[in-house]
Design an enzyme around this catalytic site. Structure first.
Site, PDB file in Angstrom:
ATOM      1  N   ASP A 133      27.665 -10.561  40.813  1.00 40.21           N
ATOM      2  CA  ASP A 133      28.987 -10.532  41.435  1.00 40.21           C
ATOM      3  C   ASP A 133      30.017 -10.172  40.371  1.00 40.21           C
ATOM      4  O   ASP A 133      30.161 -10.892  39.376  1.00 40.21           O
ATOM      5  CB  ASP A 133      29.288 -11.922  42.037  1.00 40.21           C
ATOM      6  CG  ASP A 133      30.595 -11.952  42.810  1.00 40.21           C
ATOM      7  OD1 ASP A 133      31.419 -11.022  42.668  1.00 40.21           O
ATOM      8  OD2 ASP A 133      30.781 -12.925  43.561  1.00 40.21           O
ATOM      9  N   ASN A 145      32.454   2.198  40.323  1.00 39.98           N
ATOM     10  CA  ASN A 145      32.571   2.634  41.721  1.00 39.98           C
ATOM     11  C   ASN A 145      32.815   1.479  42.694  1.00 39.98           C
ATOM     12  O   ASN A 145      33.399   1.691  43.756  1.00 39.98           O
ATOM     13  CB  ASN A 145      31.287   3.386  42.104  1.00 39.98           C
ATOM     14  CG  ASN A 145      31.131   3.531  43.597  1.00 39.98           C
ATOM     15  OD1 ASN A 145      31.860   4.289  44.239  1.00 39.98           O
ATOM     16  ND2 ASN A 145      30.198   2.782  44.185  1.00 39.98           N
ATOM     17  N   LYS A 181      44.451   0.367  43.195  1.00 36.38           N
ATOM     18  CA  LYS A 181      43.967   1.711  42.848  1.00 36.38           C
ATOM     19  C   LYS A 181      44.964   2.434  41.945  1.00 36.38           C
ATOM     20  O   LYS A 181      44.569   3.267  41.118  1.00 36.38           O
ATOM     21  CB  LYS A 181      43.689   2.508  44.126  1.00 36.38           C
ATOM     22  CG  LYS A 181      42.511   1.950  44.930  1.00 36.38           C
ATOM     23  CD  LYS A 181      41.218   1.967  44.112  1.00 36.38           C
ATOM     24  CE  LYS A 181      40.011   1.521  44.887  1.00 36.38           C
ATOM     25  NZ  LYS A 181      38.760   1.555  44.092  1.00 36.38           N
ATOM     26  N   TYR A 199      45.490  -3.092  48.257  1.00 38.48           N
ATOM     27  CA  TYR A 199      44.459  -2.105  47.913  1.00 38.48           C
ATOM     28  C   TYR A 199      45.088  -0.948  47.130  1.00 38.48           C
ATOM     29  O   TYR A 199      44.591  -0.558  46.064  1.00 38.48           O
ATOM     30  CB  TYR A 199      43.802  -1.576  49.194  1.00 38.48           C
ATOM     31  CG  TYR A 199      42.765  -0.493  48.954  1.00 38.48           C
ATOM     32  CD1 TYR A 199      41.509  -0.794  48.438  1.00 38.48           C
ATOM     33  CD2 TYR A 199      43.048   0.845  49.243  1.00 38.48           C
ATOM     34  CE1 TYR A 199      40.567   0.189  48.218  1.00 38.48           C
ATOM     35  CE2 TYR A 199      42.106   1.840  49.030  1.00 38.48           C
ATOM     36  CZ  TYR A 199      40.864   1.504  48.519  1.00 38.48           C
ATOM     37  OH  TYR A 199      39.930   2.501  48.293  1.00 38.48           O
TER      38      TYR A 199
HETATM   39  P1  NAD Z   1      31.339   0.492  50.253  1.00 36.80           P
HETATM   40  O1  NAD Z   1      31.950  -0.731  50.826  1.00 36.80           O
HETATM   41  O2  NAD Z   1      30.301   1.211  51.025  1.00 36.80           O
HETATM   42  O3  NAD Z   1      30.748   0.193  48.793  1.00 36.80           O
HETATM   43  C1  NAD Z   1      31.393  -0.661  47.878  1.00 36.80           C
HETATM   44  C2  NAD Z   1      30.325  -1.412  47.100  1.00 36.80           C
HETATM   45  O4  NAD Z   1      30.979  -2.295  46.155  1.00 36.80           O
HETATM   46  C3  NAD Z   1      29.466  -2.294  48.022  1.00 36.80           C
HETATM   47  O5  NAD Z   1      28.095  -1.984  47.871  1.00 36.80           O
HETATM   48  C4  NAD Z   1      29.788  -3.696  47.580  1.00 36.80           C
HETATM   49  O6  NAD Z   1      28.705  -4.617  47.664  1.00 36.80           O
HETATM   50  C5  NAD Z   1      30.245  -3.499  46.124  1.00 36.80           C
HETATM   51  N1  NAD Z   1      31.051  -4.639  45.723  1.00 36.80           N
HETATM   52  C6  NAD Z   1      32.189  -5.084  46.319  1.00 36.80           C
HETATM   53  N2  NAD Z   1      32.565  -6.248  45.775  1.00 36.80           N
HETATM   54  C7  NAD Z   1      31.656  -6.544  44.806  1.00 36.80           C
HETATM   55  C8  NAD Z   1      31.505  -7.632  43.911  1.00 36.80           C
HETATM   56  N3  NAD Z   1      32.348  -8.677  43.891  1.00 36.80           N
HETATM   57  N4  NAD Z   1      30.452  -7.606  43.058  1.00 36.80           N
HETATM   58  C9  NAD Z   1      29.573  -6.581  43.070  1.00 36.80           C
HETATM   59  N5  NAD Z   1      29.666  -5.525  43.904  1.00 36.80           N
HETATM   60  C10 NAD Z   1      30.696  -5.519  44.765  1.00 36.80           C
HETATM   61  O7  NAD Z   1      32.577   1.427  49.946  1.00 36.80           O
HETATM   62  P2  NAD Z   1      32.651   2.952  49.469  1.00 36.80           P
HETATM   63  O8  NAD Z   1      33.493   3.659  50.454  1.00 36.80           O
HETATM   64  O9  NAD Z   1      31.330   3.488  49.072  1.00 36.80           O
HETATM   65  O10 NAD Z   1      33.579   2.745  48.182  1.00 36.80           O
HETATM   66  C11 NAD Z   1      33.235   3.193  46.875  1.00 36.80           C
HETATM   67  C12 NAD Z   1      34.535   3.356  46.104  1.00 36.80           C
HETATM   68  O11 NAD Z   1      35.299   4.420  46.707  1.00 36.80           O
HETATM   69  C13 NAD Z   1      35.436   2.124  46.141  1.00 36.80           C
HETATM   70  O12 NAD Z   1      36.004   1.898  44.867  1.00 36.80           O
HETATM   71  C14 NAD Z   1      36.512   2.506  47.139  1.00 36.80           C
HETATM   72  O13 NAD Z   1      37.718   1.810  46.934  1.00 36.80           O
HETATM   73  C15 NAD Z   1      36.632   3.983  46.872  1.00 36.80           C
HETATM   74  N6  NAD Z   1      37.250   4.753  47.967  1.00 36.80           N
HETATM   75  C16 NAD Z   1      36.698   4.737  49.205  1.00 36.80           C
HETATM   76  C17 NAD Z   1      37.304   5.457  50.226  1.00 36.80           C
HETATM   77  C18 NAD Z   1      36.757   5.468  51.631  1.00 36.80           C
HETATM   78  O14 NAD Z   1      37.443   5.986  52.543  1.00 36.80           O
HETATM   79  N7  NAD Z   1      35.558   4.958  51.881  1.00 36.80           N
HETATM   80  C19 NAD Z   1      38.468   6.206  49.959  1.00 36.80           C
HETATM   81  C20 NAD Z   1      38.990   6.202  48.665  1.00 36.80           C
HETATM   82  C21 NAD Z   1      38.359   5.478  47.669  1.00 36.80           C
END
Ligand code: NAD
Length: 244
Positions: free
Chosen positions: A51, A78, A148, A144
């Site tokens: 975590d 990520n 970022k 959020y």
């Molecule tokens: P997702 O929710 O599918 O994946 C995020 C991952 O982070 C998950 O597997 C989760 O378990 C892990 N995570 C979260 N909290 C955690 C913790 N405390 N310890 C360990 N792991 C943890 O989301 P995604 O869309 O794949 O996001 C990936 C990145 O892209 C993120 O940083 C997100 O902010 C960014 N992002 C996403 C979008 C979108 O529209 N999906 C847009 C812009 C940026």
């Protein structure tokens, strides 16, 4: 792009974007350590579940990855969480979670990883920020977006500070991506995720929102030698849809 002989640590490796980042690095010859709360079932050279809110775990992750692979060349920050709503709806728990995962964890990981990379001749860090915060305000997601923006600013500062050590730090700033993070938000608000994703896609000049691979390819580019002169860059990946 070949990553043969490169050792990579990816956080959020079980998520939508993270899964594809891991697959593509490995397909290009990299050895990858996967980090997430649950990494069972992910094919990788090493698994370090935990975590990121646990400071001891996060502080030790870069060294553990280096020890598992025998080196650390690339770190991809990520992992991320999204908290929705304006500041007036945000709880203390929302604040701690958003800051802990989206800002403090990348800070702790970079603080530990950069000296390891520098001592070994250099490396690359790719942070996953967002168009929201990384480039412009995002509506109705104040915490959020703020986190970022903080990650984008850290990226710019670290890009400057650590270039002399041969460590390049850059960020990718996606707009909407078709992942569990986005789809769960639609589901929570009572929308069918497939319909909502299609409708959102119609607002993008390229005609669809991003798939995880669209983001992963830019992550790999920034980590690669093709981006050897890029330091502190915030690379927007938006299909032509700017955040107003
Ligand atoms: P997702 O929710 O599918 O994946 C995020 C991952 O982070 C998950 O597997 C989760 O378990 C892990 N995570 C979260 N909290 C955690 C913790 N405390 N310890 C360990 N792991 C943890 O989301 P995604 O869309 O794949 O996001 C990936 C990145 O892209 C993120 O940083 C997100 O902010 C960014 N992002 C996403 C979008 C979108 O529209 N999906 C847009 C812009 C940026």
């Amino acid at each position: 792009m070949s990553f043969s002989g490169k050792n990579v640590l990816v956080t959020g490796a079980a998520g939508g974007v993270g899964t594809v980042v891991v697959e593509r690095f490995r397909a290009q010859g990299a050895r990858v350590v996967v980090a997430d709360r649950d990494v069972s079932g992910i094919e990788a050279e090493a698994h370090l579940p935990g975590d990121l809110l646990d400071q001891a775990y996060t502080d030790g992750l870069a060294t553990a990855a280096r020890d598992a692979l025998g080196g650390l060349d690339i770190l991809v920050n990520n992992a991320g969480v999204i908290t929705r709503g304006p500041v007036t709806d945000a709880s203390d728990a929302d604040w701690s979670l958003s800051m802990g995962v989206n800002v403090e964890a990348p800070f702790r990981l970079c603080r530990a990883a950069i000296p390891l990379m520098a001592a070994d001749g250099g490396g690359a860090v790719v942070n996953v920020s967002s168009c929201w915060g990384g480039k412009a305000p995002g509506p109705n997601h104040a915490l959020y977006t703020m986190t970022k923006a903080a990650l984008a600013s850290l990226t710019q500062c670290m890009g400057m500070d650590h270039a002399p050590q041969g460590v390049r730090v850059n960020a990718v700033c996606p707009n909407e991506v078709n992942t569990p993070m986005l789809r769960s938000g639609f589901a929570q608000r009572g929308f069918d995720p497939d319909t909502a994703v299609a409708e959102l896609g119609a607002t993008v000049p390229l005609g669809r929102i991003a798939e995880p691979g669209d983001i992963a390819d830019v992550v790999l580019f920034l980590a690669s030698d093709s981006a050897r002169y890029m330091c502190g860059a915030l690379v927007e990946v938006n299909g032509g849809k700017a955040v107003a």
